[in-house]
Write a protein that holds these residues in place. Structure first.
Motif, PDB file in Angstrom:
ATOM      1  N   ASP A   1      43.298 -66.193  69.382  1.00 34.54           N
ATOM      2  CA  ASP A   1      42.168 -66.877  68.757  1.00 34.54           C
ATOM      3  C   ASP A   1      41.183 -65.838  68.229  1.00 34.54           C
ATOM      4  N   ILE A   2      40.844 -65.976  66.953  1.00 39.10           N
ATOM      5  CA  ILE A   2      39.942 -65.043  66.290  1.00 39.10           C
ATOM      6  C   ILE A   2      38.752 -65.812  65.754  1.00 39.10           C
TER       7      ILE A   2
ATOM      8  N   GLY B   1      34.149 -60.868  64.449  1.00 41.69           N
ATOM      9  CA  GLY B   1      35.339 -61.371  65.117  1.00 41.69           C
ATOM     10  C   GLY B   1      36.616 -60.803  64.526  1.00 41.69           C
ATOM     11  N   ILE B   2      36.673 -60.715  63.220  1.00 45.72           N
ATOM     12  CA  ILE B   2      37.860 -60.158  62.549  1.00 45.72           C
ATOM     13  C   ILE B   2      37.988 -58.676  62.860  1.00 45.72           C
ATOM     14  N   LEU B   3      36.884 -57.955  62.849  1.00 45.77           N
ATOM     15  CA  LEU B   3      36.911 -56.530  63.178  1.00 45.77           C
ATOM     16  C   LEU B   3      37.368 -56.324  64.620  1.00 45.77           C
ATOM     17  N   LEU B   4      36.882 -57.137  65.540  1.00 43.29           N
ATOM     18  CA  LEU B   4      37.310 -57.042  66.932  1.00 43.29           C
ATOM     19  C   LEU B   4      38.810 -57.282  67.055  1.00 43.29           C
ATOM     20  N   ALA B   5      39.323 -58.289  66.367  1.00 38.69           N
ATOM     21  CA  ALA B   5      40.764 -58.584  66.410  1.00 38.69           C
ATOM     22  C   ALA B   5      41.580 -57.434  65.832  1.00 38.69           C
TER      23      ALA B   5
ATOM     24  N   ASN C   1      40.788 -54.272  65.728  1.00 39.04           N
ATOM     25  CA  ASN C   1      40.744 -53.158  66.661  1.00 39.04           C
ATOM     26  C   ASN C   1      41.561 -53.430  67.925  1.00 39.04           C
ATOM     27  N   THR C   2      41.670 -54.689  68.312  1.00 36.02           N
ATOM     28  CA  THR C   2      42.398 -55.048  69.523  1.00 36.02           C
ATOM     29  C   THR C   2      43.904 -55.104  69.305  1.00 36.02           C
TER      30      THR C   2
END
Length: 66
Positions: free
Chosen positions: A49-50, A56-60, A62-63
């Motif tokens: 889930d993004i 949120g997109i940047l976190l996804a 990077n993850t």
């Protein structure tokens, strides 16, 4: 926003890569196609889930990407 990550595993549990889909049906089909080649191969589907914001997109990214 939900995506589905397919993690493919080859013989001996070695990673054979990742693939991402926007529908569970497409992810399940990719798993089925992967297993049709060789029943010893394994693939796992994991929902991701993004949050559809810039952060949120940047976190996804990077993850889940390297």
């Amino acid at each position: 926003m939900r995506f589905y990550q397919v993690h493919r595993l080859a013989e001996g549990g070695q990673s054979a890569g990742y693939e991402y889909f926007t529908s569970k049906r497409a992810a399940d089909r990719a798993v089925s196609d992967w297993r049709d080649d060789d029943l010893e191969q394994i693939a796992n589907v994991e929902p991701i889930d993004i949050t559809p914001t810039r952060a949120g997109i940047l976190l996804a990214l990077n993850t889940y990407t390297t």
